[in-house]
Each structure stands twice: as structure tokens, then as C-alpha cells.
Design an enzyme around this catalytic site. Structure first.
Site, PDB file in Angstrom:
ATOM      1  N   GLN A 103      24.097  40.356  69.038  1.00  0.00           N
ATOM      2  CA  GLN A 103      25.623  39.914  68.392  1.00  0.00           C
ATOM      3  C   GLN A 103      25.547  38.903  67.735  1.00  0.00           C
ATOM      4  O   GLN A 103      26.568  38.425  66.850  1.00  0.00           O
ATOM      5  CB  GLN A 103      26.514  39.779  69.378  1.00  0.00           C
ATOM      6  CG  GLN A 103      26.511  41.012  70.566  1.00  0.00           C
ATOM      7  CD  GLN A 103      27.545  40.774  71.848  1.00  0.00           C
ATOM      8  OE1 GLN A 103      28.842  40.772  71.784  1.00  0.00           O
ATOM      9  NE2 GLN A 103      26.639  40.263  72.973  1.00  0.00           N
ATOM     10  N   VAL A 105      24.674  36.176  64.562  1.00  0.00           N
ATOM     11  CA  VAL A 105      24.517  36.112  63.232  1.00  0.00           C
ATOM     12  C   VAL A 105      23.657  35.131  62.763  1.00  0.00           C
ATOM     13  O   VAL A 105      23.876  34.686  61.529  1.00  0.00           O
ATOM     14  CB  VAL A 105      26.093  36.308  62.625  1.00  0.00           C
ATOM     15  CG1 VAL A 105      27.170  37.314  63.022  1.00  0.00           C
ATOM     16  CG2 VAL A 105      27.008  34.855  62.983  1.00  0.00           C
ATOM     17  N   ASP A 106      22.969  34.544  63.586  1.00  0.00           N
ATOM     18  CA  ASP A 106      22.310  33.216  63.357  1.00  0.00           C
ATOM     19  C   ASP A 106      21.039  33.526  62.603  1.00  0.00           C
ATOM     20  O   ASP A 106      20.107  32.666  62.089  1.00  0.00           O
ATOM     21  CB  ASP A 106      22.217  32.156  64.231  1.00  0.00           C
ATOM     22  CG  ASP A 106      21.679  32.816  65.551  1.00  0.00           C
ATOM     23  OD1 ASP A 106      21.842  32.463  66.905  1.00  0.00           O
ATOM     24  OD2 ASP A 106      20.714  33.745  65.373  1.00  0.00           O
ATOM     25  N   HIS A 121      26.673  42.348  64.643  1.00  0.00           N
ATOM     26  CA  HIS A 121      27.701  41.499  63.840  1.00  0.00           C
ATOM     27  C   HIS A 121      27.466  41.051  62.575  1.00  0.00           C
ATOM     28  O   HIS A 121      28.046  40.226  62.081  1.00  0.00           O
ATOM     29  CB  HIS A 121      28.205  40.326  64.754  1.00  0.00           C
ATOM     30  CG  HIS A 121      29.076  41.092  66.021  1.00  0.00           C
ATOM     31  ND1 HIS A 121      29.117  40.300  67.171  1.00  0.00           N
ATOM     32  CD2 HIS A 121      29.206  42.357  66.289  1.00  0.00           C
ATOM     33  CE1 HIS A 121      29.871  41.151  68.187  1.00  0.00           C
ATOM     34  NE2 HIS A 121      30.031  42.165  67.500  1.00  0.00           N
ATOM     35  N   CYS A 149      31.375  37.058  42.978  1.00  0.00           N
ATOM     36  CA  CYS A 149      30.395  37.930  42.711  1.00  0.00           C
ATOM     37  C   CYS A 149      29.840  38.099  41.458  1.00  0.00           C
ATOM     38  O   CYS A 149      30.641  38.179  40.593  1.00  0.00           O
ATOM     39  CB  CYS A 149      30.960  39.401  43.306  1.00  0.00           C
ATOM     40  SG  CYS A 149      29.960  40.755  42.975  1.00  0.00           S
ATOM     41  N   THR A 190      24.974  36.816  76.975  1.00  0.00           N
ATOM     42  CA  THR A 190      26.502  37.272  76.340  1.00  0.00           C
ATOM     43  C   THR A 190      27.681  37.398  77.596  1.00  0.00           C
ATOM     44  O   THR A 190      27.244  37.921  78.537  1.00  0.00           O
ATOM     45  CB  THR A 190      26.213  38.497  75.532  1.00  0.00           C
ATOM     46  OG1 THR A 190      27.646  39.109  75.187  1.00  0.00           O
ATOM     47  CG2 THR A 190      25.714  39.839  76.438  1.00  0.00           C
TER      48      THR A 190
HETATM   49  P1  OAD Z   1      29.841  34.018  74.245  1.00  0.00           P
HETATM   50  O1  OAD Z   1      29.963  32.491  73.758  1.00  0.00           O
HETATM   51  O2  OAD Z   1      31.033  34.753  74.603  1.00  0.00           O
HETATM   52  O3  OAD Z   1      29.115  34.107  75.566  1.00  0.00           O
HETATM   53  C1  OAD Z   1      27.891  33.333  75.853  1.00  0.00           C
HETATM   54  C2  OAD Z   1      27.334  33.615  77.101  1.00  0.00           C
HETATM   55  O4  OAD Z   1      26.042  32.971  77.079  1.00  0.00           O
HETATM   56  C3  OAD Z   1      28.111  32.996  78.118  1.00  0.00           C
HETATM   57  O5  OAD Z   1      28.355  34.065  79.204  1.00  0.00           O
HETATM   58  C4  OAD Z   1      27.265  31.874  78.633  1.00  0.00           C
HETATM   59  O6  OAD Z   1      27.528  31.719  80.070  1.00  0.00           O
HETATM   60  C5  OAD Z   1      26.159  32.192  78.382  1.00  0.00           C
HETATM   61  N1  OAD Z   1      24.914  31.174  78.135  1.00  0.00           N
HETATM   62  C6  OAD Z   1      25.128  30.122  77.604  1.00  0.00           C
HETATM   63  N2  OAD Z   1      24.093  29.294  77.654  1.00  0.00           N
HETATM   64  C7  OAD Z   1      23.138  30.252  78.114  1.00  0.00           C
HETATM   65  C8  OAD Z   1      21.514  30.113  78.173  1.00  0.00           C
HETATM   66  N3  OAD Z   1      20.981  28.895  77.915  1.00  0.00           N
HETATM   67  N4  OAD Z   1      20.993  31.479  78.649  1.00  0.00           N
HETATM   68  C9  OAD Z   1      21.644  32.182  79.041  1.00  0.00           C
HETATM   69  N5  OAD Z   1      22.792  32.359  78.908  1.00  0.00           N
HETATM   70  C10 OAD Z   1      23.698  31.406  78.482  1.00  0.00           C
HETATM   71  O7  OAD Z   1      28.987  34.680  73.236  1.00  0.00           O
HETATM   72  P2  OAD Z   1      28.631  36.256  73.036  1.00  0.00           P
HETATM   73  O8  OAD Z   1      28.900  36.777  74.370  1.00  0.00           O
HETATM   74  O9  OAD Z   1      27.681  36.408  72.205  1.00  0.00           O
HETATM   75  O10 OAD Z   1      31.842  38.288  67.769  1.00  0.00           O
HETATM   76  O11 OAD Z   1      30.265  36.621  72.208  1.00  0.00           O
HETATM   77  C11 OAD Z   1      30.161  37.944  71.718  1.00  0.00           C
HETATM   78  C12 OAD Z   1      31.107  37.725  70.412  1.00  0.00           C
HETATM   79  O12 OAD Z   1      32.118  37.390  70.592  1.00  0.00           O
HETATM   80  C13 OAD Z   1      30.158  37.159  69.127  1.00  0.00           C
HETATM   81  O13 OAD Z   1      29.173  37.898  68.486  1.00  0.00           O
HETATM   82  C14 OAD Z   1      31.542  36.784  68.309  1.00  0.00           C
HETATM   83  C15 OAD Z   1      32.541  36.368  69.279  1.00  0.00           C
HETATM   84  O14 OAD Z   1      33.767  36.676  68.819  1.00  0.00           O
HETATM   85  C16 OAD Z   1      32.024  38.195  66.261  1.00  0.00           C
HETATM   86  O15 OAD Z   1      32.372  36.868  65.891  1.00  0.00           O
HETATM   87  C17 OAD Z   1      32.822  39.657  65.931  1.00  0.00           C
END
Ligand code: OAD
Length: 249
Positions: A103, A105-106, A121, A149, A190
């Protein structure tokens, strides 16, 4: 205190024919990239991603949104893949088939050396024409913020999925297939709050795959028997790899 590695997970990993992995921002946290649900840093502290990562925000404030992504792109370019990213690169050498869905985008999985990453994403390392969708990996910031563009003059935008937008169809189809076909699914870093990515672990689990959730706020969103592992990905994944294939250590 290191989180113990369940022996059942080691066995499942060692015998898996097809491992599918879904990563989120937690996998890049140890590279210094803020996760989404952390408070936004600095200039953006009074905005939330939901306010900035939308087509409407870009429509209203194209320069602000362009500069927000430019700042994130600079942070990402200064960041390095961490041992969690690198462990997933090594894992691909040990399992017969590995599908990596992110998910994020980095672009850090690709920079770490993972190939064929399914970027659900999109990626901030690419931009696209806001009118016809043509993508570019290079652009001229001198031409304006956002740059026009080169083909039609419409503003360029980051090639990422914004809130309210559809995911790239091909990536979503591939991700669902990978969830349906795998015998082991790892959900790493996530929060599982954004669909349709959040449904992938359940899709795999309901099809009989072994599921492991590796996170810092592991929850029981997926009912039933699965491995819920409270650990930092950069610390746990290299240990999991070494415990499964000692020669990988
Ligand atoms: P979140 O910020 O929602 O969740 C990150 C998760 O990683 C959390 O559950 C943290 O507890 C966990 N975490 C943090 N540090 C960690 C580590 N060192 N090791 C393991 N886990 C760790 O990010 P995403 O779940 O990626 O979408 O968010 C999903 C989407 O929501 C993103 O892609 C973005 C956002 O809105 C769009 O932009 C469309």
C-alpha cells in the site's frame, strides 16, 4: 524482549509453495518514513492525509498538494530501505513463488531489490497527466508547480491513489489473485483500515491459507486462528528468515 517466532509459522514458511505479502506504512517506519496514523510532521501538522490526498484538494490547491508530495518524495529519497525490506528481498530467493503487494507509495521495496511489486496505491516516484493519465518518471519543476504535462499542458499530479479514487485495476486484480492462490499470507505493518487492501488477508484466510499478521498494534480483526505477532518488521523479519533457513542468517 524479542517476540518469539511460532514454530508453526516457520513450518508454514518453509513448506509454502506461494507466499503472498501485504505491506503497509509500518514496514517503512524504521526507514524514518512517518506512518499515516502518526501525526503529520511539521508544516502539515494541521492537515490530515484525508484532507490532502484527494482530487478535490489538488483541484483547489494544486501547488500546495504538489509541494506536499515533493516534500515526501525528498524524505523518501533521503531514506534507506531497512532490514525488513531487505529480508523480503531475501525471502523471494527461498520460496518457490512470492507475491509482494504494498500500500506504500515510497518505492522502498523496489529500491531494496524486490521485483514485480504490486503497488496498490501507486508511487510518488512517478507522476501522471491529470487529464489523460500518461505517466512520467521525469519532469521539469522549473516549468511550474505543478509542472504542465509536456504533451497537453494539463497539470501533472503524483501517480498515487487519492481518497475516493479507484485503485489501478491491474494491480488490484493481481493482488486478489495472489491472495486467492497463496498458501501463506503475511500482513505486515498495516492497520488494515483502508479497503480494498484490508480485505486481502481475509480473502486468503477464508481460502485456507495460513495467515500471520505482524504489526505493532495487532488486533483481532481477522476472526479465527491466525498468527498475531506484535513486533517491529525490521527486527522480526530478518529473525523469521534466519529461523526458517539458517543458511540465510
Ligand atoms: P497506517 O499508518 O494506517 O498503519 C501503520 C501500521 O503499522 C500501524 O498498525 C502501526 O502499528 C504499524 N507499525 C508502525 N511501525 C511499525 C513497525 N516498525 N513494524 C511493524 N508495524 C509497524 O498505514 P497503512 O496501514 O499502510 O492510503 O495505511 C493504509 C493506507 O491508508 C495508506 O496506503 C494510505 C492511507 O490512507 C492512501 O493514501 C490511499
Amino acid at each position: 524482549m524479542e517476540t518469539p517466532i511460532p514454530t508453526g509459522l516457520i513450518t508454514a514458511l518453509r513448506t509454502a509453495r506461494h507466499v503472498t505479502i501485504l505491506t503497509g506504512a509500518g514496514v517503512s517506519a524504521e526507514s524514518g518514513i512517518p506512518t499515516f496514523r502518526d501525526a503529520l510532521q511539521g508544516l502539515w501538522a494541521h492537515f490530515s492525509p484525508e484532507e490532502l490526498a484527494t482530487p478535490e484538494a489538488f483541484q483547489r490547491h494544486p501547488r500546495l498538494i504538489w509541494e506536499w508530495y515533493a516534500a515526501r518524495r525528498n524524505d523518501v529519497q533521503a531514506a534507506l530501505p531497512n532490514p525488513g525490506h531487505l529480508a523480503l528481498v531475501a525471502l523471494a530467493r527461498y520460496v518457490p513463488r512470492l507475491s509482494l503487494i504494498t500500500q506504500n507509495v515510497d518505492g522502498l521495496h523496489t529500491r531494496a531489490g524486490s521485483s514485480d511489486v504490486i503497488e496498490l496505491h501507486g508511487t510518488i516516484m512517478r507522476v501522471r497527466c491529470s487529464a489523460d493519465g500518461t505517466t512520467y518518471t521525469q519532469w521539469d519543476e522549473q516549468a511550474g508547480l505543478p509542472p504542465p504535462c509536456p504533451d497537453c499542458g494539463a497539470p501533472l499530479r503524483p501517480d498515487v491513489v487519492w481518497f475516493g479514487e479507484l485503485l489501478p485495476e491491474g494491480a488490484l486484480i493481481r493482488a486478489r489473485e495472489a491472495a486467492m492462490q497463496c498458501d501463506l499470507f503475511l500482513s505486515i505493518g498495516t492497520s488494515g483500515q483502508v479497503e480494498p487492501a484490508a480485505s486481502l488477508p481475509r480473502l486468503a484466510y477464508n481460502r485456507g491459507a495460513v495467515l500471520a499478521v505482524i504489526n505493532l498494534d495487532v488486533d483481532d480483526r481477522v476472526q479465527g486462528h491466525y498468527y498475531a505477532i506484535h513486533a517491529r518488521s525490521g527486527e522480526f523479519l530478518p529473525r523469521l528468515l534466519a529461523a526458517t533457513w539458517p543458511e540465510a542468517a
